[in-house]
Structure formats: structure tokens, C-alpha cells
Design a protein around this motif. Sequence first.
Motif, PDB file in Angstrom:
ATOM      1  N   THR A 271       0.822  -1.209   0.000  1.00  2.56           N
ATOM      2  CA  THR A 271       0.000   0.000   0.000  1.00  2.56           C
ATOM      3  C   THR A 271       0.857   1.261   0.000  1.00  2.56           C
ATOM      4  O   THR A 271       0.424   2.309  -0.479  1.00  2.56           O
TER       5      THR A 271
ATOM      6  N   VAL B 269       0.155   3.094  -6.403  1.00  5.71           N
ATOM      7  CA  VAL B 269      -1.065   3.840  -6.692  1.00  5.71           C
ATOM      8  C   VAL B 269      -1.793   3.085  -7.804  1.00  5.71           C
ATOM      9  O   VAL B 269      -1.226   2.845  -8.875  1.00  5.71           O
TER      10      VAL B 269
ATOM     11  N   HIS C  67      -9.736   0.749  -1.117  1.00  5.55           N
ATOM     12  CA  HIS C  67      -9.594   2.005  -0.386  1.00  5.55           C
ATOM     13  C   HIS C  67      -9.586   1.755   1.114  1.00  5.55           C
ATOM     14  O   HIS C  67      -8.786   2.340   1.863  1.00  5.55           O
TER      15      HIS C  67
ATOM     16  N   TYR D 251      -5.195   1.532   0.126  1.00  2.00           N
ATOM     17  CA  TYR D 251      -4.617   1.786  -1.195  1.00  2.00           C
ATOM     18  C   TYR D 251      -5.065   3.141  -1.730  1.00  2.00           C
ATOM     19  O   TYR D 251      -6.190   3.579  -1.491  1.00  2.00           O
ATOM     20  N   LYS D 252      -4.159   3.786  -2.470  1.00  2.00           N
ATOM     21  CA  LYS D 252      -4.493   5.021  -3.179  1.00  2.00           C
ATOM     22  C   LYS D 252      -5.063   4.646  -4.545  1.00  2.00           C
ATOM     23  O   LYS D 252      -4.451   3.861  -5.285  1.00  2.00           O
TER      24      LYS D 252
ATOM     25  N   ALA E  68      -6.415   5.979  -8.288  1.00  2.00           N
ATOM     26  CA  ALA E  68      -6.372   7.076  -9.260  1.00  2.00           C
ATOM     27  C   ALA E  68      -7.262   6.722 -10.447  1.00  2.00           C
ATOM     28  O   ALA E  68      -7.266   5.581 -10.910  1.00  2.00           O
TER      29      ALA E  68
ATOM     30  N   TYR F  18     -13.760   7.406  -2.630  1.00  2.00           N
ATOM     31  CA  TYR F  18     -12.700   6.402  -2.475  1.00  2.00           C
ATOM     32  C   TYR F  18     -11.492   6.682  -3.383  1.00  2.00           C
ATOM     33  O   TYR F  18     -10.571   5.873  -3.450  1.00  2.00           O
TER      34      TYR F  18
ATOM     35  N   SER G 298      -8.170   8.924  -4.579  1.00  2.00           N
ATOM     36  CA  SER G 298      -7.131   9.823  -4.076  1.00  2.00           C
ATOM     37  C   SER G 298      -6.629  10.779  -5.141  1.00  2.00           C
ATOM     38  O   SER G 298      -6.234  11.904  -4.839  1.00  2.00           O
ATOM     39  N   VAL G 299      -6.605  10.323  -6.394  1.00  2.00           N
ATOM     40  CA  VAL G 299      -6.053  11.128  -7.486  1.00  2.00           C
ATOM     41  C   VAL G 299      -6.965  10.994  -8.706  1.00  2.00           C
ATOM     42  O   VAL G 299      -7.412   9.894  -9.039  1.00  2.00           O
TER      43      VAL G 299
ATOM     44  N   GLU H 148      -6.634  14.746  -5.010  1.00  2.00           N
ATOM     45  CA  GLU H 148      -5.616  15.532  -5.701  1.00  2.00           C
ATOM     46  C   GLU H 148      -5.846  15.396  -7.202  1.00  2.00           C
ATOM     47  O   GLU H 148      -6.215  14.323  -7.686  1.00  2.00           O
TER      48      GLU H 148
END
Length: 420
Positions: free
Chosen positions: A95, A99, A120, A124-125, A127, A143, A145-146, A172
Motif C-alpha cells: 500500500t 497507486v 480504499h 490503497y491510493k 487514481a 474512495y 485519491s487522485v 488531488e
Amino acid sequence: MTNSRVMASSKDTPKFSYIARQPILNSERVTIGYELLFRDGPNNSFPEVDPEKATSQLLSDHFLSTHYHTLGGKLGFVNFPYDSLVNMIPTSFPTNSLVIEVLETCAPSVELLTSIRQMHKQGYKIALDDFIPSKEWKAFLPYVSVIKFDLRQTSIDHAKRFMLSTKQFNIEFLAEKIETYEEFQQAKAAGFTLFQGYFFARPEILQHQSLDPSFLTVIQLCQEVAKDQLDYPALEAIITRDLSMSYKLLSFVNASASVSSKIQNFKQAIIYLGEHRLRRFISIVAVASAQEAKPHALYTLSIQRARFCELLWQSAKKRDHTLEQGAAFLTGMFSLLDSLLDQPLENILLQMPIDVSIKSALLQREGLLGDILNLAISYEEADWTNVATLSHNLAIQHSDVIGSYDEAIQWADVLMDMNL
């Protein structure tokens, strides 16, 4: 007598693995990670290959072997096709460095949402790659992140409106395909905090020696993991006779969680992984190893030396009872990894969760295991003075050394014949 650095025959052309990486930077142009891209050769373009195969090969070549060399402690952004995501393949990997990029070709189904939510929750990230806003993706946003916007497909103004509408989420935004300084400045002003594109750097090709498991090993392991009840002794026996699988197994254990340097044999590594992760590990390697790679002389020597060290350990009257028998086998097997991977052994062992006594033996030739490895190499090189000294220090009869060497040769020959 077998030389300790046997050269591969001319027909054993080295096989290389290729990965392209493109840096991902923050607003200060500091690299925070790399997008990892599958390549099947030195040409910097994506080949005509099945996406699932490409992802499996990339994961096998990267996270199971050259993890630190590729990322240097930064994040790795990896594209996952739909089937890999719904089958939770990413959860086999760490993790803290992975990504999970959801490809733009993935349909925003309930099945996919369930998997994303679970990953999530596990830390875990996630994207979303080449994102095109639509109401179907709204349920995924808590859920994620990117979110990556391709500025060749989506205008900066359009992306800005979407970013303003999602301020309640901790997301982000990454601007892809940045090609000029002006685009970089415009993207920053719009609210993007991550950036990727030719303005910063083109994808860089990384090449390393590929170490593939034998075809027979893959088939046998697939047969074993297909059973309802795993036979751990049988799995250990198969893995210990294949250097590539052994190396990838220990690298995989290291990548799966924070592991102290305590692994002394393959049985511990298999048990540590547990049934679920072990099945997944074997499946990933099997998919990535679609073609047979016949072992060359170095493979044979690594197997032979592993068995030789194991037999010498059994014969030694002076024995460290804190070590298990498998430690000597592992020491002998991994003593040739530098030749097989064309990397310094010290760099390779940084990624391996093996016992400190094994590392000391391999790097400094220290301790009981270091003496056993020295004895094995001295015998291979016909250094009889050193053989006599080390045999005396270990309290091993000369006849036992000879018998152990002959048995190791026969044992290795039988295994290599099975792999032809």
C-alpha cells in the motif's frame, strides 16, 4: 570440477525485461512518483499485447524483483485493467508504494465500485486515469485519491469547473500531457497539484536482466494451487528448486508487508504469505511467464551449490542450532544472484527479508553459513588448501565433503533434466 562462475553458452542469449517510467511531479517540480509503463523491448512504445498480460508482466518484473531500483522509494502508478481490479489483484502489493490507476476503458459498474471501496478501505491510493466526468463515476469519488485529466482531451477550464464541484472530497488532481511552461502555469493556477508530461520528462526505459521461472515450475505450481487444500511441503519442494521463483517469492514477501530480517527458509516465506496471497503470487508469475525459459549453466550451478551447502550443514559437527537446515540451502542458491541479475549482490539483498546470518554469509562470508559457503566454493574451484582448513574448522570429514559434492551434482542434474 565445476567453475564457480560458469558462463552461459552462446545459445543462452540473456533475456531482458523493460519498464518505462515517467515522473510525476508536484507544484515545486519535485518528483513524488513514477507512472510505470509496460514495454516488451528497448523501443519506447506500448506493444500490441493483452492489457492483462502487460500488467502481470510489469508487476512480476517490478514489484517481484527490482522494486527499489525502479522507484527509489517513491510512488509507483500502475494501470490496472477491469478484470485485475474486480479480482483484487492490486491488494497483493504494498500500500505504501503502489497507486492503483483505473484505466479509462473500465466501465463504472457496481462490481468495480465494490472492489474500489474494499481496496480504499485497505489503505490503497486509487487514481482515475484519463478521467472524463460523468454521473456514473460520482459514487466512486469518496474512495479516489487522485484524478488524472489528459489536457489533450479535457480543457483546463472544464477540469477546473469539475475540481471546484468536488471540494468536499479529499482528491488531488493531476494534469497529464503538460508540454509547455505556459500549460504548467495554467494548470497550477486552475488548482492542479500534480503534473506529468513531456515538458518535464519523456518516459525513461529501464532495462534489467530478466530471471524467469522454468516452464515446468510454473505448470507444477499452478497444479498445486488449483487444489482445494494446499500441500505446503509440495509447494516448498517446487519453489526451492527454481532460483527465479525463490527470489521472486522472497521479494514478494518483502513487498507484501513490513517484514524484519527473519526468513531462514522458503517454508517460512510460504506460511507467512498465507493461502490467499500465495495463490495470487503464483497466478501473477504464471501469467507473466507465458513462454518457457530454459535454465543455463548458472541456474544449474545455483541449484547444485544450494544442495551442496545443505549437505555440508548436515555433516558439520559444529552447528548453530538457531539456524534451520533451509538456511544453508538458501545461502548456496542466492550466492549467484549477482551473476544472474547483473547487479551487485548487496543491492539485491537490500530487498530480501532473509535472516541476517544469511546476509552476512553472502556479503562478508561470516559465521557458520559463511564458512559453509566458502567451503563449497573452494571445493568447486579445487582450492584444496582452503578445503582442508575449512573442513577442519567445521569438523566435517573429507570423505563427507566429497560425498556431498557428488550427491549435489546428481541431484542438480536430475532437476535440470526435468526442466528441459
